[in-house]
Write an enzyme that holds these catalytic residues in place. Sequence first.
Site, PDB file in Angstrom:
ATOM      1  N   HIS A   1     -50.564  -8.762 -16.494  1.00  0.00           N
ATOM      2  CA  HIS A   1     -50.253  -7.227 -16.931  1.00  0.00           C
ATOM      3  C   HIS A   1     -48.851  -7.099 -17.132  1.00  0.00           C
ATOM      4  O   HIS A   1     -47.948  -7.734 -16.539  1.00  0.00           O
ATOM      5  CB  HIS A   1     -50.636  -6.213 -15.540  1.00  0.00           C
ATOM      6  CG  HIS A   1     -50.742  -4.892 -16.082  1.00  0.00           C
ATOM      7  ND1 HIS A   1     -49.665  -3.801 -16.189  1.00  0.00           N
ATOM      8  CD2 HIS A   1     -51.543  -3.903 -16.222  1.00  0.00           C
ATOM      9  CE1 HIS A   1     -50.013  -2.878 -16.521  1.00  0.00           C
ATOM     10  NE2 HIS A   1     -51.280  -2.852 -16.675  1.00  0.00           N
TER      11      HIS A   1
ATOM     12  N   ASP B   1     -59.350  -4.462 -14.934  1.00  0.00           N
ATOM     13  CA  ASP B   1     -60.534  -4.835 -15.735  1.00  0.00           C
ATOM     14  C   ASP B   1     -61.127  -6.121 -15.078  1.00  0.00           C
ATOM     15  O   ASP B   1     -62.311  -6.428 -15.503  1.00  0.00           O
ATOM     16  CB  ASP B   1     -60.177  -5.128 -17.145  1.00  0.00           C
ATOM     17  CG  ASP B   1     -59.768  -3.995 -17.771  1.00  0.00           C
ATOM     18  OD1 ASP B   1     -60.180  -2.975 -17.712  1.00  0.00           O
ATOM     19  OD2 ASP B   1     -58.460  -4.299 -18.576  1.00  0.00           O
TER      20      ASP B   1
HETATM   21  N1  CMC Z   1     -54.236 -15.888 -19.191  1.00  0.00           N
HETATM   22  C1  CMC Z   1     -53.452 -17.016 -19.291  1.00  0.00           C
HETATM   23  N2  CMC Z   1     -52.110 -16.690 -19.345  1.00  0.00           N
HETATM   24  C2  CMC Z   1     -51.664 -15.629 -19.727  1.00  0.00           C
HETATM   25  C3  CMC Z   1     -52.353 -14.435 -19.191  1.00  0.00           C
HETATM   26  C4  CMC Z   1     -53.781 -14.621 -19.174  1.00  0.00           C
HETATM   27  N3  CMC Z   1     -54.647 -13.466 -19.149  1.00  0.00           N
HETATM   28  N4  CMC Z   1     -51.480 -13.187 -19.619  1.00  0.00           N
HETATM   29  C5  CMC Z   1     -50.321 -13.649 -19.677  1.00  0.00           C
HETATM   30  N5  CMC Z   1     -50.399 -15.023 -19.805  1.00  0.00           N
HETATM   31  C6  CMC Z   1     -49.060 -15.935 -19.922  1.00  0.00           C
HETATM   32  C7  CMC Z   1     -48.666 -15.855 -21.498  1.00  0.00           C
HETATM   33  O1  CMC Z   1     -49.368 -17.078 -22.344  1.00  0.00           O
HETATM   34  C8  CMC Z   1     -47.457 -16.179 -21.392  1.00  0.00           C
HETATM   35  O2  CMC Z   1     -46.982 -17.123 -21.013  1.00  0.00           O
HETATM   36  P1  CMC Z   1     -45.825 -18.112 -21.775  1.00  0.00           P
HETATM   37  O3  CMC Z   1     -44.739 -17.408 -20.918  1.00  0.00           O
HETATM   38  O4  CMC Z   1     -45.871 -19.630 -21.371  1.00  0.00           O
HETATM   39  O5  CMC Z   1     -45.843 -17.743 -23.027  1.00  0.00           O
HETATM   40  C9  CMC Z   1     -46.904 -15.177 -19.914  1.00  0.00           C
HETATM   41  O6  CMC Z   1     -47.840 -15.067 -19.147  1.00  0.00           O
HETATM   42  C10 CMC Z   1     -46.409 -13.793 -20.309  1.00  0.00           C
HETATM   43  O7  CMC Z   1     -47.426 -13.399 -21.275  1.00  0.00           O
HETATM   44  P2  CMC Z   1     -47.413 -12.089 -22.128  1.00  0.00           P
HETATM   45  O8  CMC Z   1     -48.324 -12.146 -23.159  1.00  0.00           O
HETATM   46  O9  CMC Z   1     -45.933 -12.029 -22.855  1.00  0.00           O
HETATM   47  O10 CMC Z   1     -47.414 -10.661 -21.393  1.00  0.00           O
HETATM   48  P3  CMC Z   1     -47.512  -9.106 -21.709  1.00  0.00           P
HETATM   49  O11 CMC Z   1     -47.025  -8.552 -20.548  1.00  0.00           O
HETATM   50  O12 CMC Z   1     -47.123  -9.209 -23.578  1.00  0.00           O
HETATM   51  O13 CMC Z   1     -49.055  -9.339 -21.719  1.00  0.00           O
HETATM   52  C11 CMC Z   1     -51.360  -8.702 -21.116  1.00  0.00           C
HETATM   53  C12 CMC Z   1     -49.767  -8.530 -20.704  1.00  0.00           C
HETATM   54  C13 CMC Z   1     -52.070  -7.722 -20.261  1.00  0.00           C
HETATM   55  C14 CMC Z   1     -51.633  -8.340 -22.508  1.00  0.00           C
HETATM   56  C15 CMC Z   1     -51.715 -10.208 -20.744  1.00  0.00           C
HETATM   57  O14 CMC Z   1     -51.429 -10.389 -19.465  1.00  0.00           O
HETATM   58  C16 CMC Z   1     -53.110 -10.367 -21.275  1.00  0.00           C
HETATM   59  O15 CMC Z   1     -53.325 -10.747 -22.420  1.00  0.00           O
HETATM   60  N6  CMC Z   1     -54.292 -10.273 -20.145  1.00  0.00           N
HETATM   61  C17 CMC Z   1     -55.422 -10.472 -20.522  1.00  0.00           C
HETATM   62  C18 CMC Z   1     -56.074  -9.354 -21.369  1.00  0.00           C
HETATM   63  C19 CMC Z   1     -56.384  -8.266 -20.159  1.00  0.00           C
HETATM   64  O16 CMC Z   1     -56.662  -8.513 -18.938  1.00  0.00           O
HETATM   65  N7  CMC Z   1     -56.024  -7.137 -20.489  1.00  0.00           N
HETATM   66  C20 CMC Z   1     -56.303  -5.950 -19.735  1.00  0.00           C
HETATM   67  C21 CMC Z   1     -54.669  -5.240 -19.031  1.00  0.00           C
HETATM   68  S1  CMC Z   1     -54.766  -4.073 -17.705  1.00  0.00           S
HETATM   69  C22 CMC Z   1     -55.696  -2.739 -18.394  1.00  0.00           C
HETATM   70  C23 CMC Z   1     -55.227  -2.251 -19.545  1.00  0.00           C
HETATM   71  O17 CMC Z   1     -53.796  -2.090 -19.781  1.00  0.00           O
HETATM   72  O18 CMC Z   1     -55.856  -1.675 -20.482  1.00  0.00           O
END
Ligand code: CMC
Length: 453
Positions: free
Chosen positions: A306, A363
């Site tokens: 998140h 989720d």
């Molecule tokens: N699985 C594997 N690696 C992950 C995941 C994941 N679910 N989420 C983040 N990472 C890694 C990402 O690859 C990055 O690694 P590195 O530093 O080596 O490049 C690091 O963690 C930071 O990730 P980010 O993409 O910069 O984080 P963000 O804040 O931009 O993204 C997120 C947040 C929710 C989009 C992301 O965690 C994600 O894609 N999660 C899976 C989708 C999900 O469950 N979404 C629902 C969110 S909660 C409800 C809502 O908001 O609607």
Amino acid sequence: MGDTAKLILQDQEYELHVRVGTEGNRVIDISKLYAMTGHITLDDGFANTGGATSAITYIDGEQGILRYRGYRIEELAERCDFLEVAFLLIYGELPTAEQLEEFRQGIRRRTLLHEGMKDIFRGFPPDAHPMAILSSVVNALSIYCKDSLDPLDENQRQLAMYRLLAKMPTIAAFGYKQSVGQAFMYPQNHLDYCQNFLYMMFALPSERYHINPEHVEALNLLLILHADHGQNCSTSTVRMVGSSNVNLFSAVAAGINALWGQLHGGANEACINMLEQIVAEGGNIGKFIDRAKDPNDPFRLMGFGHRIYKNYDPRAKIIKAMADRLLSKQAATNPLFQVAQELEEVALKDPYFVDRKLYPNVDFYSGIIYRALGIPKNMFTVLFALGRLPGWIAHWREMHMSSSKRIHRPRQLYIGYPERPYVPIVKRSTEPPKEVSIQRPPQGVFPGGEFEL
Ligand code: CMC
């Protein structure tokens, strides 16, 4: 720490006011930055940017705390019903018994759709995604509710809010009925909000329908937990679109579209798909964990991580407990719930997830409950939208009532060409640079002959 931040630009020093909220981050106010310095800021994904001043929801992502209008989510989830929480979010205080009854009544009397709207549903193909139907029909309310389109008129704002809260469950359920070829079930206004939704979704004109109280309780809980979450992608969209003074229906239709994406509300559907795939492939959790960790694989563990929570999402904790309760009554063990718990256990011990502070989010377990309620997968995000509606409305209203409201209009760091002379078509290079090469779309066979329908 003082009340100002100092910025030095080309040997010139500027003072920026530091604002302090009632709780949470200290904020460097850059609202006068451009006027003062001729500079703007850049913040891809807005990870460091406050997009609004808001009194609705407080989140402490490090501690895993979520409060609506100052009340802990755990307490609201245990003691309130969804409309009570909707009132709280929109108006800022928990309602008295009288206020709540008036609110319920105002919503109850508006659950029907204009009969002409049924033709809109009929026009969609049976395989239309329910989120596309929901956003289209919510937008169409602006055609049928013309006396509640002015966002600057408090009376019209109120009417639009009541209408949307009342009609969105009907729209969601009609969309589902259309997709499965069943008769639309009209709202029953003696039922409460959640009962009515389950009735419109699952009742049939030919059968007596028993509303399961445990399902009502679970739905009520899920709607409350999804009701608001600060300046998330869909809420920011509602604010952004609403800031142009468009009507509430159109602003919320935009929010629904933003929610649909897999990185936002679409993650609940994607999460169940992932769990089903793990079960279908024999429960090989390690393989999915390895894929999620592989920087060359775009796969992510759905329902994990998140932007704000760097601790266990408090909503996920409550949902997990509800899933446990609901599913413990089922005779056979639920393989999806089992795999989800195992996956969580493995991920929470794995340094990749620990180092990045990736925990289950809202989720991760919600789809398992929706499943137990008989909600089809492609409706999961629609349920999220029903839950998030009071939050969208509250933010839209808060924005319009703010004295500092302005149309949202970010600037940019331009990295394109500087000015260049126009090139006549006969003199243009036949080998255009990659960025502008035109990919031909795949040539399909058009059912209508030469032209695509
Ligand atoms: N699985 C594997 N690696 C992950 C995941 C994941 N679910 N989420 C983040 N990472 C890694 C990402 O690859 C990055 O690694 P590195 O530093 O080596 O490049 C690091 O963690 C930071 O990730 P980010 O993409 O910069 O984080 P963000 O804040 O931009 O993204 C997120 C947040 C929710 C989009 C992301 O965690 C994600 O894609 N999660 C899976 C989708 C999900 O469950 N979404 C629902 C969110 S909660 C409800 C809502 O908001 O609607």
